[in-house]
Write an enzyme that holds these catalytic residues in place. Structure first.
Site, short mmCIF file in Angstrom:
data_model
loop_
_atom_site.label_atom_id
_atom_site.label_comp_id
_atom_site.label_asym_id
_atom_site.label_seq_id
_atom_site.Cartn_x
_atom_site.Cartn_y
_atom_site.Cartn_z
N TYR A 1 88.91 -66.91 -11.63
CA TYR A 1 87.45 -66.95 -11.45
C TYR A 1 86.78 -66.39 -12.70
O TYR A 1 85.89 -65.57 -12.65
CB TYR A 1 87.07 -66.15 -10.20
CG TYR A 1 85.71 -66.50 -9.61
CD1 TYR A 1 85.54 -67.68 -8.89
CD2 TYR A 1 84.62 -65.64 -9.76
CE1 TYR A 1 84.31 -67.99 -8.34
CE2 TYR A 1 83.40 -65.94 -9.20
CZ TYR A 1 83.24 -67.11 -8.50
OH TYR A 1 82.01 -67.43 -7.93
N ASP B 1 95.70 -69.47 -20.54
CA ASP B 1 96.86 -70.34 -20.81
C ASP B 1 98.16 -69.56 -20.93
O ASP B 1 99.21 -70.02 -20.50
CB ASP B 1 96.59 -71.15 -22.07
CG ASP B 1 95.40 -72.09 -21.87
OD1 ASP B 1 95.48 -72.93 -20.96
OD2 ASP B 1 94.40 -71.95 -22.58
N GLN C 1 99.74 -68.76 -17.46
CA GLN C 1 99.94 -69.85 -16.48
C GLN C 1 101.40 -70.05 -16.11
O GLN C 1 101.73 -70.29 -14.95
CB GLN C 1 99.34 -71.16 -17.02
CG GLN C 1 97.81 -71.13 -17.00
CD GLN C 1 97.18 -72.43 -17.44
OE1 GLN C 1 97.84 -73.46 -17.57
NE2 GLN C 1 95.87 -72.40 -17.68
N HIS D 1 92.96 -77.60 -19.58
CA HIS D 1 93.52 -77.67 -20.93
C HIS D 1 94.99 -78.02 -20.75
O HIS D 1 95.64 -77.55 -19.82
CB HIS D 1 93.33 -76.30 -21.63
CG HIS D 1 93.94 -76.21 -23.00
ND1 HIS D 1 93.95 -77.26 -23.90
CD2 HIS D 1 94.53 -75.18 -23.64
CE1 HIS D 1 94.53 -76.88 -25.01
NE2 HIS D 1 94.91 -75.62 -24.89
N GLY E 1 82.27 -72.14 -19.66
CA GLY E 1 82.01 -72.19 -18.23
C GLY E 1 80.59 -71.79 -17.83
O GLY E 1 79.99 -72.42 -16.95
N ASP F 1 93.02 -80.02 -29.74
CA ASP F 1 92.35 -78.76 -29.44
C ASP F 1 92.92 -77.64 -30.32
O ASP F 1 92.18 -76.88 -30.94
CB ASP F 1 92.55 -78.42 -27.95
CG ASP F 1 91.78 -77.20 -27.52
OD1 ASP F 1 90.58 -77.33 -27.29
OD2 ASP F 1 92.38 -76.10 -27.45
N GLU G 1 74.90 -64.56 -47.78
CA GLU G 1 75.14 -65.89 -48.35
C GLU G 1 76.34 -66.60 -47.73
O GLU G 1 76.33 -67.81 -47.60
CB GLU G 1 75.32 -65.80 -49.87
CG GLU G 1 74.09 -65.27 -50.61
CD GLU G 1 72.79 -66.02 -50.27
OE1 GLU G 1 72.86 -67.24 -50.03
OE2 GLU G 1 71.73 -65.37 -50.23
N SER H 1 68.05 -78.14 -49.71
CA SER H 1 67.48 -78.56 -51.00
C SER H 1 68.40 -79.56 -51.69
O SER H 1 69.60 -79.63 -51.39
CB SER H 1 67.30 -77.34 -51.90
OG SER H 1 68.59 -76.86 -52.30
P1 NAD Z 1 89.17 -66.59 -18.40
O1 NAD Z 1 89.94 -65.66 -19.26
O2 NAD Z 1 87.70 -66.61 -18.52
O3 NAD Z 1 89.46 -66.33 -16.86
C1 NAD Z 1 90.71 -66.00 -16.41
C2 NAD Z 1 90.71 -65.77 -14.90
O4 NAD Z 1 92.08 -65.69 -14.53
C3 NAD Z 1 90.05 -64.48 -14.46
O5 NAD Z 1 89.45 -64.69 -13.21
C4 NAD Z 1 91.23 -63.53 -14.31
O6 NAD Z 1 91.00 -62.57 -13.32
C5 NAD Z 1 92.32 -64.48 -13.85
N1 NAD Z 1 93.66 -64.01 -14.22
C6 NAD Z 1 94.05 -63.44 -15.38
N2 NAD Z 1 95.35 -63.16 -15.34
C7 NAD Z 1 95.79 -63.55 -14.13
C8 NAD Z 1 97.03 -63.50 -13.48
N3 NAD Z 1 98.11 -63.00 -14.09
N4 NAD Z 1 97.11 -64.01 -12.23
C9 NAD Z 1 96.05 -64.54 -11.62
N5 NAD Z 1 94.83 -64.59 -12.17
C10 NAD Z 1 94.71 -64.11 -13.40
O7 NAD Z 1 89.81 -68.05 -18.62
P2 NAD Z 1 89.05 -69.38 -19.05
O8 NAD Z 1 88.52 -69.22 -20.44
O9 NAD Z 1 88.13 -69.80 -17.97
O10 NAD Z 1 90.29 -70.40 -19.18
C11 NAD Z 1 90.87 -71.00 -18.05
C12 NAD Z 1 91.40 -72.36 -18.46
O11 NAD Z 1 90.30 -73.20 -18.87
C13 NAD Z 1 92.36 -72.34 -19.64
O12 NAD Z 1 93.32 -73.33 -19.43
C14 NAD Z 1 91.47 -72.71 -20.82
O13 NAD Z 1 92.17 -73.29 -21.89
C15 NAD Z 1 90.56 -73.71 -20.16
N6 NAD Z 1 89.28 -73.95 -20.83
C16 NAD Z 1 88.46 -72.90 -21.12
C17 NAD Z 1 87.22 -73.15 -21.69
C18 NAD Z 1 86.27 -72.02 -21.94
O14 NAD Z 1 85.14 -72.30 -22.28
N7 NAD Z 1 86.61 -70.75 -21.78
C19 NAD Z 1 86.81 -74.45 -21.98
C20 NAD Z 1 87.67 -75.50 -21.65
C21 NAD Z 1 88.89 -75.23 -21.07
MG MG Z 2 88.86 -76.43 -27.51
#
Ligand code: NAD
Ligand code: MG
Length: 344
Positions: free
Chosen positions: A25, A83, A86, A108, A134, A191, A227, A252
């Site tokens: 979350y 990531d 995961q 991702h 997000g 990416d 700069e 410019s």
């Molecule tokens: P984040 O770091 O914002 O959120 C991580 C969430 O995972 C948190 O709620 C945390 O409590 C939970 N968490 C952390 N460790 C955990 C664990 N061991 N067990 C269970 N929950 C755990 O992550 P994010 O940036 O939202 O990224 C999530 C996915 O979305 C990734 O695959 C990322 O590449 C992808 N993504 C992110 C963005 C971005 O803007 N941040 C954009 C596109 C894709």
């Molecule tokens: Mg990216």
């Protein structure tokens, strides 16, 4: 030309009667959960019992379970945790509760493409990756605006994987803007390449090298900061708005002439060759293996690199100079991300 899907390509009926379990979350997790909920989809959230985010989920009147229970209850299991964790969470909590017919959804492709996560063949594996942070995804949804996203299908056990992904994209609001078809391989490799050569690595090294060049030549660090770093935002905003051409139209003629004649001298054939090497290390999986190994070994080198970079003279000069510019305030989004980073 890329295949692009719009509103009429997706139907929320493909999620009717189904439960979407959002694991995590954070930045993406809260936005996916709330946008889908507001689109009429049944959403539950999976977080460890100790997670500080649990209260935020409950404040939204969403049900929060452990990642294992949420996976068990979910028809679509959305993996929105960092990531680098995961693989471990997949092994301990998700895999044991993945029944045939379920859909695993990622934002991702890293873990699937590099096979750190290998789902059973009877499960659908798809990606919906919104092209913005997000918090922006959520804010724009509330304003009735969709954010473009990428869609990919890695496994289509049910024959319905694409329809499920499109329904999900519709629930997020992304079909309003357009959803571009890609593959896990293309999304993951481009990416990583973009963030290494341009967005994070390339830009940071370019700024620091130019700053050091001026300071070593005897110019004041404060002037070098303005700069080589501060003004970058003005330039990037123009490029973002109307492309490189629009930036060139706005600066410019002197700046534009210097751009055409000196830019390619700095970013020369050698850099192009180096970029190919960086891409090759991504494609071969070498970078992914190195980064996952670093995490497995406690991130010692990563943390050393982080603290060393933070000590650079440009950061000290910047801290002082930004006090002269109180209008440069950290956005809510940046503050939230910085806090999440600090808690990790
Ligand atoms: P984040 O770091 O914002 O959120 C991580 C969430 O995972 C948190 O709620 C945390 O409590 C939970 N968490 C952390 N460790 C955990 C664990 N061991 N067990 C269970 N929950 C755990 O992550 P994010 O940036 O939202 O990224 C999530 C996915 O979305 C990734 O695959 C990322 O590449 C992808 N993504 C992110 C963005 C971005 O803007 N941040 C954009 C596109 C894709
Ligand atoms: Mg990216």
């Amino acid at each position: 030309m890329a295949k692009v899907y719009y509103e009429h390509d997706g139907d929320l009926k493909h999620l009717a009667g189904k439960t979407v379990a959002v694991i995590g979350y954070g930045s993406q997790g809260h936005a996916h959960a709330l946008n889908l909920r507001d689109s009429g989809v049944k959403v539950i959230v999976g977080l460890p019992p100790t997670s500080a985010s649990r209260a935020k989920v409950q404040a939204q009147k969403l049900e929060v379970l452990s990642p294992a229970e949420a996976t068990q209850r979910g028809d679509v299991v959305v993996v929105l945790i960092p990531d680098q964790v995961q693989q471990a969470v997949y092994k301990s909590d998700i895999a044991p509760n993945l029944a045939p017919g379920k859909t695993l959804l990622f934002a991702h492709g890293f873990n699937i493409h590099f096979k750190f996560v290998v789902p059973p063949p009877a499960v659908d594996v798809v990606m919906i990756a919104p092209k913005c942070p997000g918090h922006r995804l959520r804010e724009l949804f509330q304003e009735g605006i969709g954010v473009p996203a990428l869609l990919a299908v890695e496994q289509n056990a049910s024959g319905q994987a694409e329809q499920t992904a499109l329904a999900y994209a519709k629930g997020l609001g992304s079909l309003k803007a357009g959803v571009i078809r890609t593959t896990f391989k293309e999304e993951t490799e481009t990416d990583l390449f973009g963030e290494q050569t341009v967005l994070c690595g390339g830009v940071s090294a370019l700024i620091a090298t130019a700053f050091e060049t001026l300071v070593q030549a005897g110019y004041q660090p404060e002037i070098a900061y303005f700069e080589c770093l501060h003004e970058l935002k003005l330039i990037v905003d123009l490029i973002y708005q109307g492309g490189i051409k629009y930036m060139r139209y706005s600066v410019s003629d002197t700046a534009e002439y210097g751009d055409y004649t000196r830019g390619p001298v700095v970013i020369d054939a050698h850099v192009r060759e180096t970029m190919k090497k960086v891409l090759a290390d991504i494609q071969s999986g070498l970078f992914a293996k190195e980064w996952m190994g670093e995490n497995a070994q406690g991130r010692k080198r990563f943390l050393e690199l982080r603290s060393k970079a933070a000590e650079h003279q440009i950061e000290k000069v910047g801290t002082e100079l930004r006090k002269m510019m109180p209008w440069i305030q950290t956005s809510k989004e940046e503050a939230t991300a910085a806090q999440a980073q600090a808690r990790r």
